[in-house]
Enzyme design. Sequence first.
Site, mmCIF file in Angstrom:
data_model
loop_
_atom_site.group_PDB
_atom_site.id
_atom_site.type_symbol
_atom_site.label_atom_id
_atom_site.label_comp_id
_atom_site.label_asym_id
_atom_site.label_seq_id
_atom_site.Cartn_x
_atom_site.Cartn_y
_atom_site.Cartn_z
ATOM 1 N N LEU A 119 0.839 -1.188 0.000
ATOM 2 C CA LEU A 119 0.000 0.000 0.000
ATOM 3 C C LEU A 119 0.882 1.249 0.000
ATOM 4 O O LEU A 119 0.823 2.083 0.900
ATOM 5 C CB LEU A 119 -0.951 -0.002 1.201
ATOM 6 C CG LEU A 119 -2.155 0.942 1.080
ATOM 7 C CD1 LEU A 119 -3.141 0.406 0.057
ATOM 8 C CD2 LEU A 119 -2.855 1.110 2.429
ATOM 9 N N GLY A 120 1.728 1.343 -1.046
ATOM 10 C CA GLY A 120 2.506 2.548 -1.263
ATOM 11 C C GLY A 120 1.721 3.524 -2.108
ATOM 12 O O GLY A 120 0.477 3.537 -2.085
ATOM 13 N N ILE A 124 1.295 3.665 -5.420
ATOM 14 C CA ILE A 124 0.456 2.988 -6.416
ATOM 15 C C ILE A 124 -0.634 2.192 -5.733
ATOM 16 O O ILE A 124 -1.813 2.263 -6.117
ATOM 17 C CB ILE A 124 1.319 2.096 -7.322
ATOM 18 C CG1 ILE A 124 2.222 2.958 -8.207
ATOM 19 C CG2 ILE A 124 0.443 1.185 -8.184
ATOM 20 C CD1 ILE A 124 3.286 2.198 -8.959
ATOM 21 N N ARG A 170 4.925 -4.253 5.269
ATOM 22 C CA ARG A 170 5.774 -4.715 6.363
ATOM 23 C C ARG A 170 5.237 -4.235 7.717
ATOM 24 O O ARG A 170 5.428 -4.894 8.743
ATOM 25 C CB ARG A 170 7.212 -4.243 6.158
ATOM 26 C CG ARG A 170 7.954 -5.013 5.081
ATOM 27 C CD ARG A 170 9.314 -4.433 4.796
ATOM 28 N NE ARG A 170 9.199 -3.125 4.159
ATOM 29 C CZ ARG A 170 10.243 -2.409 3.751
ATOM 30 N NH1 ARG A 170 11.465 -2.864 3.926
ATOM 31 N NH2 ARG A 170 10.065 -1.241 3.174
ATOM 32 N N ARG A 176 6.630 -6.162 -10.132
ATOM 33 C CA ARG A 176 7.756 -6.725 -10.861
ATOM 34 C C ARG A 176 7.498 -8.205 -11.051
ATOM 35 O O ARG A 176 6.903 -8.871 -10.203
ATOM 36 C CB ARG A 176 9.076 -6.501 -10.112
ATOM 37 C CG ARG A 176 9.564 -5.053 -10.133
ATOM 38 C CD ARG A 176 9.975 -4.635 -11.541
ATOM 39 N NE ARG A 176 10.586 -3.313 -11.580
ATOM 40 C CZ ARG A 176 9.947 -2.198 -11.895
ATOM 41 N NH1 ARG A 176 8.637 -2.250 -12.164
ATOM 42 N NH2 ARG A 176 10.583 -1.042 -11.948
ATOM 43 N N ASP A 235 0.956 -7.571 -15.985
ATOM 44 C CA ASP A 235 1.668 -6.604 -16.821
ATOM 45 C C ASP A 235 3.166 -6.840 -16.744
ATOM 46 O O ASP A 235 3.912 -6.306 -17.550
ATOM 47 C CB ASP A 235 1.344 -5.172 -16.376
ATOM 48 C CG ASP A 235 1.995 -4.140 -17.283
ATOM 49 O OD1 ASP A 235 1.847 -4.243 -18.520
ATOM 50 O OD2 ASP A 235 2.668 -3.228 -16.763
ATOM 51 N N GLU A 288 11.274 -11.160 -18.647
ATOM 52 C CA GLU A 288 11.013 -10.087 -19.612
ATOM 53 C C GLU A 288 12.274 -9.801 -20.437
ATOM 54 O O GLU A 288 13.386 -9.869 -19.919
ATOM 55 C CB GLU A 288 10.599 -8.807 -18.866
ATOM 56 C CG GLU A 288 9.270 -8.886 -18.176
ATOM 57 C CD GLU A 288 8.918 -7.585 -17.449
ATOM 58 O OE1 GLU A 288 9.583 -6.561 -17.692
ATOM 59 O OE2 GLU A 288 7.988 -7.593 -16.635
ATOM 60 N N HIS A 328 4.410 -5.044 -19.938
ATOM 61 C CA HIS A 328 5.003 -4.077 -19.015
ATOM 62 C C HIS A 328 4.756 -2.639 -19.492
ATOM 63 O O HIS A 328 5.682 -1.841 -19.633
ATOM 64 C CB HIS A 328 6.507 -4.331 -18.845
ATOM 65 C CG HIS A 328 7.052 -3.772 -17.558
ATOM 66 N ND1 HIS A 328 8.144 -4.299 -16.920
ATOM 67 C CD2 HIS A 328 6.650 -2.717 -16.790
ATOM 68 C CE1 HIS A 328 8.414 -3.599 -15.821
ATOM 69 N NE2 HIS A 328 7.518 -2.636 -15.722
#
Length: 310
Positions: free
Chosen positions: A150-151, A153, A173, A230, A254, A259, A277
Amino acid sequence: MKPSLLVLIHLNDASRASIEAAFDVIYAPDAAARSAAIDAHGETIRAVLTNGTTGLTAAEIDRMPQLELVSALGAGYENLAVDHARSRDIVLVNGAGTNDDCVADHAFALLLAVVRDVPQLDQATREGVWRDTLPMRPNVSGKRLGIVGLGNIGSKVARRGVGFDMEIGYHNRKPREGSPHKYFDNVEALARWSDFLVVATPGGADTRHLIGQTVLGALGPQGFVVNVSRGSVLDTAALAQALTAGTIGGAGLDVYEGEPNPPEALLKLRNVVLTPHVGGRSPEAITASVDNFLSNASRHFAGEAVLTPI
């Protein structure tokens, strides 16, 4: 004289022109050009523009004795040799906050697409298939949305979820101060509670395969997972097994391991939606990211504090 800048990522013409107005640019967006550029110009390079996926190694840093600024264009910086750069007093910046809305939009696009089966319905319609022969798909609204990370983004994903009348839970965390959402101290418990799980945590060694067989099993056969963080965070083999066995209902990705090559194990599965991505890529997001880099660079070379330090 303009500072010498090594660019290790692809830029569109407008972005490149903006940057070339402020820097003497050495453009090396592929592996072969990258090595040759450092061989030829390493002694004079003062700044590097890269991203989290492309990164910059400690060995490369050591080949640039005048390097003083390294920027990741987006928010991620998992493949930057951060500690080594700091040992040289190199200033590190990223593009935090420049593409958050774009990524959050894309996360919901993937969620809607896979839950509502949009790609399959599009194909069926093109083939003349009418709705009565097709399975009904569940609602997105009114469900439980779990967010891993929950940053910036993740918080914007949560805001969009609230707009869909969803109950929001999350794992970090530690609890986010002031958040009204339900906190879970481990991902498995969050997955067991959730109908949909959106992964928006940073990449790197600490989160590698955080979403694996156990978490996917907890999410369950009616659950869906979306990854916009990621590729390393989600275990591809475990996901392929879960999708094939019906352990989970579907996935929207995504990002993925290996990749830019798409994950072979997922390509033939109908219950997964893949995009290459592009979650953080839009004209608005790229312009904001480039402008942020130029602002950071201008401040650094003027002896001022940067805006978005790592």
